[in-house]
Design a protein around this motif. Structure first.
Motif, mmCIF file in Angstrom:
data_model
loop_
_atom_site.group_PDB
_atom_site.id
_atom_site.type_symbol
_atom_site.label_atom_id
_atom_site.label_comp_id
_atom_site.label_asym_id
_atom_site.label_seq_id
_atom_site.Cartn_x
_atom_site.Cartn_y
_atom_site.Cartn_z
ATOM 1 N N LYS A 69 0.793 -1.235 0.000
ATOM 2 C CA LYS A 69 0.000 0.000 0.000
ATOM 3 C C LYS A 69 0.822 1.281 0.000
ATOM 4 C CE LYS A 69 -3.601 2.357 2.637
ATOM 5 N NZ LYS A 69 -4.561 2.265 3.729
ATOM 6 N N TRP A 70 1.914 1.329 0.763
ATOM 7 C CA TRP A 70 2.673 2.572 0.907
ATOM 8 C C TRP A 70 3.917 2.633 0.027
ATOM 9 C CZ3 TRP A 70 -0.735 5.525 2.559
ATOM 10 C CH2 TRP A 70 -1.584 5.191 3.607
ATOM 11 N N LYS A 71 4.076 1.674 -0.889
ATOM 12 C CA LYS A 71 5.257 1.653 -1.754
ATOM 13 C C LYS A 71 5.354 2.956 -2.548
ATOM 14 C CE LYS A 71 7.763 -1.130 -5.016
ATOM 15 N NZ LYS A 71 7.975 -2.506 -5.389
ATOM 16 N N GLY A 72 6.531 3.584 -2.467
ATOM 17 C CA GLY A 72 6.798 4.782 -3.240
ATOM 18 C C GLY A 72 6.175 6.060 -2.705
ATOM 19 N N THR A 73 5.487 5.996 -1.572
ATOM 20 C CA THR A 73 4.865 7.204 -1.036
ATOM 21 C C THR A 73 5.848 7.991 -0.180
ATOM 22 O OG1 THR A 73 4.026 6.045 0.929
ATOM 23 C CG2 THR A 73 2.546 6.183 -0.979
ATOM 24 N N GLN A 74 5.465 9.232 0.090
ATOM 25 C CA GLN A 74 6.180 10.077 1.033
ATOM 26 C C GLN A 74 5.228 10.352 2.187
ATOM 27 O OE1 GLN A 74 7.366 13.252 -1.620
ATOM 28 N NE2 GLN A 74 9.308 12.240 -1.996
ATOM 29 N N LEU A 93 0.964 16.019 19.180
ATOM 30 C CA LEU A 93 -0.180 15.837 18.292
ATOM 31 C C LEU A 93 0.243 16.377 16.936
ATOM 32 C CD1 LEU A 93 -3.140 17.007 20.549
ATOM 33 C CD2 LEU A 93 -2.246 14.704 20.229
ATOM 34 N N SER A 94 -0.070 15.627 15.880
ATOM 35 C CA SER A 94 0.365 16.020 14.541
ATOM 36 C C SER A 94 -0.752 15.779 13.537
ATOM 37 C CB SER A 94 1.604 15.225 14.129
ATOM 38 O OG SER A 94 1.279 13.852 13.984
ATOM 39 N N GLN A 95 -0.561 16.324 12.353
ATOM 40 C CA GLN A 95 -1.441 15.975 11.243
ATOM 41 C C GLN A 95 -0.582 15.762 10.019
ATOM 42 O OE1 GLN A 95 -4.310 19.057 10.567
ATOM 43 N NE2 GLN A 95 -2.904 20.334 9.401
ATOM 44 N N GLY A 96 -1.080 14.954 9.123
ATOM 45 C CA GLY A 96 -0.337 14.662 7.911
ATOM 46 C C GLY A 96 -0.854 13.399 7.279
ATOM 47 N N GLY A 97 0.088 12.552 6.857
ATOM 48 C CA GLY A 97 -0.258 11.300 6.215
ATOM 49 C C GLY A 97 0.623 11.045 5.010
ATOM 50 N N ALA A 98 0.317 9.959 4.319
ATOM 51 C CA ALA A 98 1.103 9.547 3.161
ATOM 52 C C ALA A 98 0.536 10.169 1.891
ATOM 53 C CB ALA A 98 1.110 8.028 3.051
ATOM 54 N N TYR A 99 1.459 10.450 0.957
ATOM 55 C CA TYR A 99 1.046 11.039 -0.312
ATOM 56 C C TYR A 99 2.013 10.597 -1.402
ATOM 57 C CZ TYR A 99 4.740 14.401 0.798
ATOM 58 O OH TYR A 99 5.943 14.982 1.122
ATOM 59 N N PRO A 100 1.540 10.587 -2.651
ATOM 60 C CA PRO A 100 2.422 10.192 -3.745
ATOM 61 C C PRO A 100 3.383 11.320 -4.103
ATOM 62 C CG PRO A 100 0.242 10.711 -4.588
ATOM 63 C CD PRO A 100 0.166 10.791 -3.086
ATOM 64 N N PRO A 101 4.557 10.988 -4.650
ATOM 65 C CA PRO A 101 5.493 12.024 -5.088
ATOM 66 C C PRO A 101 4.798 12.981 -6.056
ATOM 67 C CG PRO A 101 6.532 9.870 -5.200
ATOM 68 C CD PRO A 101 5.072 9.638 -4.895
ATOM 69 N N GLY A 102 5.115 14.269 -5.924
ATOM 70 C CA GLY A 102 4.544 15.271 -6.810
ATOM 71 C C GLY A 102 3.196 15.818 -6.358
ATOM 72 N N VAL A 106 -1.927 15.897 1.117
ATOM 73 C CA VAL A 106 -2.183 14.519 1.541
ATOM 74 C C VAL A 106 -3.634 14.247 1.156
ATOM 75 C CG1 VAL A 106 -2.360 12.947 3.487
ATOM 76 C CG2 VAL A 106 -0.549 14.671 3.460
ATOM 77 N N PRO A 107 -3.894 13.242 0.319
ATOM 78 C CA PRO A 107 -5.272 13.006 -0.116
ATOM 79 C C PRO A 107 -6.170 12.603 1.058
ATOM 80 C CG PRO A 107 -3.820 11.258 -0.912
ATOM 81 C CD PRO A 107 -2.958 12.281 -0.239
ATOM 82 N N ASN A 132 -3.109 6.845 15.280
ATOM 83 C CA ASN A 132 -3.657 7.877 14.408
ATOM 84 C C ASN A 132 -5.090 7.576 14.040
ATOM 85 O OD1 ASN A 132 -3.865 6.503 11.795
ATOM 86 N ND2 ASN A 132 -1.649 6.658 11.635
ATOM 87 N N THR A 133 -5.750 8.602 13.548
ATOM 88 C CA THR A 133 -7.151 8.511 13.161
ATOM 89 C C THR A 133 -7.359 9.337 11.898
ATOM 90 O OG1 THR A 133 -9.421 8.714 13.978
ATOM 91 C CG2 THR A 133 -7.899 10.470 14.583
ATOM 92 N N PRO A 134 -8.292 8.917 11.041
ATOM 93 C CA PRO A 134 -8.532 9.685 9.814
ATOM 94 C C PRO A 134 -9.056 11.092 10.101
ATOM 95 C CG PRO A 134 -9.569 7.504 9.711
ATOM 96 C CD PRO A 134 -9.087 7.696 11.114
ATOM 97 N N VAL A 135 -8.658 12.035 9.256
ATOM 98 C CA VAL A 135 -9.136 13.412 9.338
ATOM 99 C C VAL A 135 -10.399 13.584 8.496
ATOM 100 C CG1 VAL A 135 -8.568 15.821 8.775
ATOM 101 C CG2 VAL A 135 -6.858 14.348 9.802
ATOM 102 N N ARG A 136 -10.508 12.838 7.408
ATOM 103 C CA ARG A 136 -11.624 12.905 6.470
ATOM 104 C C ARG A 136 -11.641 14.209 5.668
ATOM 105 N NH1 ARG A 136 -13.183 8.367 8.385
ATOM 106 N NH2 ARG A 136 -14.338 7.882 10.225
ATOM 107 N N ALA A 137 -10.441 14.792 5.482
ATOM 108 C CA ALA A 137 -10.257 15.989 4.666
ATOM 109 C C ALA A 137 -8.814 16.009 4.184
ATOM 110 C CB ALA A 137 -10.562 17.245 5.479
ATOM 111 N N PRO A 138 -8.563 16.564 3.005
ATOM 112 C CA PRO A 138 -7.174 16.645 2.542
ATOM 113 C C PRO A 138 -6.383 17.628 3.407
ATOM 114 C CG PRO A 138 -8.615 17.829 1.043
ATOM 115 C CD PRO A 138 -9.499 17.145 2.041
#
Length: 146
Positions: A69-74, A93-102, A106-107, A132-138
């Protein structure tokens, strides 16, 4: 005595930021071995659908994720709050997540808020708990080099 309302000393804030930077670097290189080293031997991680206990479990789960699932993500982990629980325990406490290069954000399907527990062991900060928990927003990525 508790420092729950005290600002985090600059040297401790830097140590925590350095650990988050190490995670980001290891993630961006899909290096599960290096990523796992920032967690204590008995660390606990709670993710949607997963509970990981101990550094070997964290390493194995991340290696599988980096092959799938996370191959190649940042990854982004932007701080929202940093404070002491005690002199030797810091909460982040932080916010963020994984996203594709470019990407420019964060989707929504990968945007999270995280809670980190750092403890001081043998004079060094290390992560003993994370969830962590989903934000449900980019989440927009900060400007600048990534």
């Amino acid at each position: 005595m508790s420092n729950a309302v005290s600002p985090v000393r600059p040297e401790d804030a830097k140590a925590v930021q350095d650990i988050v930077a190490r995670i980001t670097s290891a993630w961006n290189e899909n290096d599960a071995d290096r990523l796992a080293t920032v967690y204590s031997e008995d660390a606990s991680i709670v993710l949607p659908g997963a509970h990981l206990k101990g550094r070997p479990a964290i390493r194995d789960w991340m290696a599988e994720a980096f092959d799938g699932k996370w191959k190649g993500t940042q990854v982004l982990g932007a701080p929202l709050e940093l404070r002491y629980i005690r002199d030797d325990v810091i909460l982040l406490l932080s916010q963020g997540g994984a996203y594709p290069p470019g990407a420019t954000e964060v989707p929504v399907e990968h945007a999270i808020r995280g809670i980190w527990v750092f403890v001081k062991q043998d004079g060094e900060w290390i992560i003993t708990g994370y969830g962590n928990t989903p934000v449900r927003a980019p989440i927009p990525l900060p400007e600048g080099p990534r």
